[in-house]
Each structure stands twice: as structure tokens, then as C-alpha cells.
Design a protein around this motif. Structure first.
Motif, short mmCIF file in Angstrom:
data_model
loop_
_atom_site.label_atom_id
_atom_site.label_comp_id
_atom_site.label_asym_id
_atom_site.label_seq_id
_atom_site.Cartn_x
_atom_site.Cartn_y
_atom_site.Cartn_z
N LEU A 176 17.79 -46.92 5.98
CA LEU A 176 18.40 -47.16 7.29
C LEU A 176 19.41 -48.29 7.25
CD1 LEU A 176 15.29 -46.76 9.64
CD2 LEU A 176 17.05 -45.06 9.08
N SER A 177 19.33 -49.16 6.25
CA SER A 177 20.30 -50.25 6.13
C SER A 177 21.61 -49.78 5.52
CB SER A 177 19.72 -51.37 5.26
OG SER A 177 19.62 -50.96 3.91
N GLY A 178 21.63 -48.54 5.01
CA GLY A 178 22.84 -48.00 4.41
C GLY A 178 22.87 -48.02 2.91
N LYS A 179 21.86 -48.60 2.28
CA LYS A 179 21.81 -48.63 0.82
C LYS A 179 21.48 -47.23 0.28
CE LYS A 179 20.43 -53.46 0.24
NZ LYS A 179 20.45 -53.82 1.67
N ILE A 180 22.09 -46.90 -0.84
CA ILE A 180 21.86 -45.62 -1.49
C ILE A 180 21.25 -45.87 -2.86
CG2 ILE A 180 22.97 -43.56 -2.44
CD1 ILE A 180 25.14 -43.89 -0.29
N PHE A 181 20.14 -45.20 -3.13
CA PHE A 181 19.42 -45.37 -4.39
C PHE A 181 19.49 -44.07 -5.19
CE2 PHE A 181 17.75 -48.40 -1.39
CZ PHE A 181 17.64 -49.56 -2.13
#
Length: 547
Positions: A176-181
Motif C-alpha cells: 500500500l505504500s507503493g513499494k514493489i517487491f
């Protein structure tokens, strides 16, 4: 604030593991572990020690799930089935309490050394199975520091649009913070199975019928009364006893419980495992919740009026004059029937359910310690107890993890059922063992045809040690080829009642991580990992696969 523990470059030379790569909001590693549970930490440790890069993406700020969240009176079953890094965890707990400085409020000699089916502190095997919450959390943090693990905390999967799938493989997921893993293999080690569900993998919520997998103890179990968690006496469910027109007391369902053996979408009760103390120097009086409503506990008053006096039976002793307090009796900390929405609920809905459980259980403690309708001897003793001042200090001394006893369960390559747990069939491709009884807490509280209140769903059926199949950690190949699920495993409701113990979750987390590494090395789906090779690797790591 999100906390990040970054892998030092030196770790490549010390551990032989690779560092995750970070660019802008995109983070890459060989293995991405989603979850902050005990299983998640152990899985990540194994990946790092196997020379692969790994990132833990944890919705939680605190690591360890229930192991560090109040469940310190470990459900061990046959402890000889616990090997590998899971056993290492309990060895480290033993090392902690073998140091005299650990005994702050209590002398070591004053501790009774009683565990669940075993002694608490086993000097011969250098393990300890009973511990304080903060000690467990510190052991997990030590694992993190020693293995230079990268953790992103308070990061929540975007369950609606966050998972990118291509040709049956997870490419990445977004929080939800926008980080992509991005990773080669993903491990869902949450209690809820959110990554699994968002990846399109089949799963089940609730109880299967007894016919689904040819089981005896699944489905609705009306008339089956195990343990002491049912109403032995005839208690009216109505506000005016015997008068249905007066309305029903709180926390009693007016719906029929269902036919015996039928499946439903209901799940066993949740609660918080409470770390309490009666040691005045470390005791905080039970807080009175803002929403306190004494009428919520009217049924408990009627239970006390029958003469039941077993209120304190599950105040299980852990070191330093503390307890792991669990539910006991027909009306206790188990908040029966109030969690059905949790597995599939939005984050907001889950927060509402957790708050309702907090208010209920906090109010229950206040009620028993203060309400004059509670028998004086019980009320007086309860008033000597409180929350432990030195536990959960950033959460008002209240546990940070609710006991999610069961949520989603994958329907994977192999479904473990009671027939596996009871050794009625041979389990293929063992990756670890369980040994606890098939244990389901109550699922619903209803009104019997005779007009009395009763609970349903509490089951306790003993089981010998049994193997757990690798097939229960992996989805069907046509659904996803690079996901492993060591917590929401592929099993029936009642089989999960045995599997769902914290030592087993750690065992399965390590085994999943070993398989992940093998799949990466050969660039193959997790379903194609050669079991004979996997078995050799697991045994090298001292996993116990059979007895």
C-alpha cells in the motif's frame, strides 16, 4: 515509522548470501517472504544461510506472531519431532534462561518447570519450551541481526491490484505504500494467506463436511463435547430466564447450528493470549475499556451461579511470575462467533474485529475483577492479577497479535486430512512432522431445541506423531509455480487443528525455504523439486521427517 535492517556488504563474505537490489520503489531478491510470523523469520534465515538473497515484507512491526505475542506456554506435542531451526529457537530460549540475569522478578529455583506435556526447561536436550513474550521476540531479532536480513515492516500487501502474475508465476507484488517487491520465489508466511489468495490460488474458509475428505471430526459437531468448554448445566439463553419473548442474551446466536457433519463457512474462535502477573512490582491493573458494557458478560454470571469454580485453570506459569493465560470453560476469553468475517475481510474490517475482540476481552478481565455479581472468592483473587508492565510496552501492555487460530487454508497439490494425522494413510514427501492433538476451539454458541445455551465446535482428538507432505506447502501447478505456503497450508479444518502449532510453522517455514532455493538453482517450478534431493537437504539441516 517503518524500520529497515539492511544487509551489510560484508555478509556476502561471512555468510555467502547475496544482497537484495533496490532501485527507486522496486526491490529485488531471490526470495520474497511475506509475513512477520515465526515461520516467516525462520524461512528468511534459511534462505540467507543457503546463500540466496531474501527480503522479509512484514505487515507487522513486531516479529514472531503468536510466539512473541503471548503464546509462551508452547504447544509442543512430542518435542522429539521438532528439529532444524525450530529447535534452534527453543535452544536459544534455553540459553537465555540458563543465565541468572534472566530471572528478574523470580528466582530460578522458584519456577516450577512445568511445560505442556513436558518439562519447561530441558537441560538434557538444552531446550526450553516456556518463555516470556519479549524473550521470544528478542530471539527472532537476534536471528535477523546475525543473518543480516533485510526487513520492511508495516508494509501491507495491496490485495486488490498489487500482485503481478505472468504465465502462472508471481513476478512481483506491491504494498500500500507503493513499494514493489520482485523475486524468483515467493513465500506467504502470514496467518491470513493474503498473498496466496491474491495470486489466484485455491483455498477454503470454514469447515468441510465429513464427506469431503472422509473424515469423522470435521463439519458441524453438535453433541460432541470435548474438554471442559461447554455448558454442563442447563442455562437459559434468554434475558428473562425461560422467556423467549424477553430477547436473547448477548453473544448467543439465534441461528440453528446446522446439521451434524455438514460443512459451513464458520471458523474457530480467536482470542488474545494474555501475559499476566500477580507480582505487584510488575503489575498493571486491568484497564477498563471505553466501550465497557457489563451486560456482555451476563451469561458468565449465570455460569458462575451454577457453581463452576474453574476460572483460573489456564493461568499457565511462564518465568518471572507471569502467565500465558488461555481460554478455559464455556464462557471465557474465546470470543465465540465474532470472527467469521476476518479471513476474507478488508484491512479495515479486520481492524474492527480485532478492536471488538480487544474490548470484549479487556472488559471481561475488568468484569471478573470488579463486578459484584462475580463470586467474591473469584473476584478477590482476580483483583490481584494484572497485565505485565514489562511486556508489550508500546501497546499498553496488551498483546500486539490476536490469535488467528485459523483463516484461509490453501487447496494445494496435496490436502492433509485427519487420515494423515491419525496415520490412516501413508504421507508422501514428508518435509516435517506434527504431533499435537487435532484441536479446534468452539465455533458457535447457539440455543438447543430444548431451549438452553450450548457451544459447538470444540474438538480434541489425540494423534501420534505424523508427517506433513511437501504437497501441502505448494499450490496446484496450474495455479502458481513459484509460491510456497508454510502457514495457511493445504489441509482440512480438523487436520489444521493439529498442524497450527508455532513449532510446526517454523519447521514448515524452513522446509519451504530449502525447496525455494532448490527451485531457484534449477530454474524449475516448486512443484518439480526432486523430493529425494529435498529430503537429503532437509535431513542435513536436522529436520525430523519421520518417526
Amino acid at each position: 515509522m517503518k524500520q529497515i535492517i539492511t544487509i551489510a556488504l560484508l555478509s556476502f563474505f561471512v555468510f555467502g548470501c547475496k544482497s537484495p537490489q533496490e532501485t527507486e520503489n522496486s526491490l529485488n531478491a531471490d526470495v520474497i517472504v511475506y509475513g512477520g510470523t515465526s515461520s516467516a523469520v525462520i524461512a528468511a534465515v534459511e534462505v540467507a544461510q543457503s546463500g540466496k538473497s531474501v527480503i522479509i515484507v512484514s505487515p507487522d512491526k513486531h516479529l514472531g506472531g503468536l510466539t512473541s505475542g503471548g503464546l509462551g506456554y508452547t504447544d509442543t506435542g512430542d518435542k522429539s519431532t521438532i528439529g532444524g531451526l525450530s529447535r534452534e529457537f527453543y535452544h536459544r530460549v534455553w540459553l537465555h534462561y540458563n543465565d541468572s540475569s534472566a530471572w528478574i522478578w523470580q528466582k530460578h529455583s522458584e519456577y516450577g518447570n512445568k511445560g505442556q506435556g513436558t518439562i519447561a526447561m530441558d537441560g538434557e536436550n538444552r531446550t526450553m519450551w516456556i518463555f516470556e513474550p519479549h524473550v521470544a521476540e528478542q530471539v527472532f531479532e537476534d536471528f535477523v541481526a546475525e543473518n543480516n536480513l533485510t526487513i520492511y515492516r508495516d508494509e501491507w500487501l495491496d490485495r486488490e491490484n498489487g500482485v503481478e502474475i505472468e504465465d502462472g508465476k508471481i513476478i512481483s507484488f506491491k504494498t500500500l505504500s507503493g513499494k514493489i517487491f520482485k523475486g524468483k520465489i515467493f513465500i506467504d508466511a502470514t496467518y491470513e494467506g493474503d498473498l496466496m489468495a491474491s495470486s489466484g490460488v485455491s483455498y477454503h474458509v470454514g469447515r468441510e463436511s465429513i464427506d469431503t475428505y472422509s473424515e469423522k471430526w470435521n463439519g458441524v459437531q453438535t453433541g460432541v463435547l470435548h474438554h471442559q468448554h461447554w455448558f454442563r448445566e442447563k442455562i437459559s439463553p434468554y434475558k428473562v430466564p425461560g422467556d423467549p419473548s424477553s430477547g436473547v442474551l448477548p453473544r448467543i446466536s439465534t441461528e440453528a447450528p446446522g446439521e451434524y457433519g455438514a460443512g459451513d463457512d464458520k471458523i474457530q474462535a480467536y482470542c488474545f493470549r494474555m501475559c499476566m502477573t500477580n507480582h505487584d512490582e510488575n503489575r498493571v491493573s486491568f484497564p477498563k475499556p471505553a466501550s465497557y458494557d457489563p451486560e456482555q458478560y451476563e451469561l458468565l454470571v449465570r455460569m458462575f451461579e451454577t457453581g463452576r469454580k474453574d476460572w483460573f485453570q489456564k493461568f499457565d506459569a511462564i518465568p518471572n511470575w507471569k502467565t500465558d493465560t488461555n481460554n478455559h470453560g464455556p464462557f471465557s476469553s474465546d470470543n465465540i462467533g465474532m470472527n467469521y468475517d476476518y479471513p476474507e475481510g478488508s484491512y479495515e474490517r479486520r481492524k474492527e474485529i480485532i478492536q471488538e475482540h480487544t474490548d470484549y476481552q479487556m472488559g471481561l478481565l475488568w468484569f471478573v475483577a470488579n463486578d459484584p455479581r462475580v463470586p467474591e472468592d473469584i473476584r478477590t483473587e482476580m483483583a490481584t492479577w494484572g497485565l505485565a508492565k514489562d511486556e508489550f510496552s508500546d501497546n499498553g501492555n496488551w498483546p500486539h497479535q490476536i490469535y488467528v487460530r485459523e483463516a484461509r487454508r490453501m487447496i494445494g497439490d496435496y490436502v492433509t486430512t485427519e487420515n494423515d494425522v491419525l496415520s490412516k494413510r501413508k504421507v508422501p514427501r514428508s518435509v516435517g512432522m506434527g504431533s499435537y492433538a487435532m484441536d479446534s476451539h468452539n465455533v458457535q454458541r447457539y440455543i438447543t431445541p430444548e431451549g438452553y445455551v450450548q457451544n459447538e465446535g470444540d474438538i480434541g482428538v489425540g494423534a501420534p506423531p505424523y508427517s506433513i507432505s511437501y504437497g501441502s506447502l505448494i499450490p496446484k501447478k496450474e495455479e502458481c509455480t513459484n509460491l510456497l505456503v508454510p502457514v495457511c497450508v493445504s489441509s482440512s479444518h480438523i487436520a489444521f487443528g493439529s498442524i497450527r502449532m508455532e513449532p510446526v510453522f517454523m519447521i514448515l517455514g524452513q522446509s519451504a525455504a530449502v525447496a525455494a532455493g532448490m527451485a531457484i538453482d534449477k530454474n524449475i517450478p516448486v512443484q518439480d523439486v526432486d523430493y529425494s534431493e529435498l529430503k537429503t537437504e532437509l535431513e542435513t539441516r536436522k529436520q525430523i521427517l519421520a518417526k
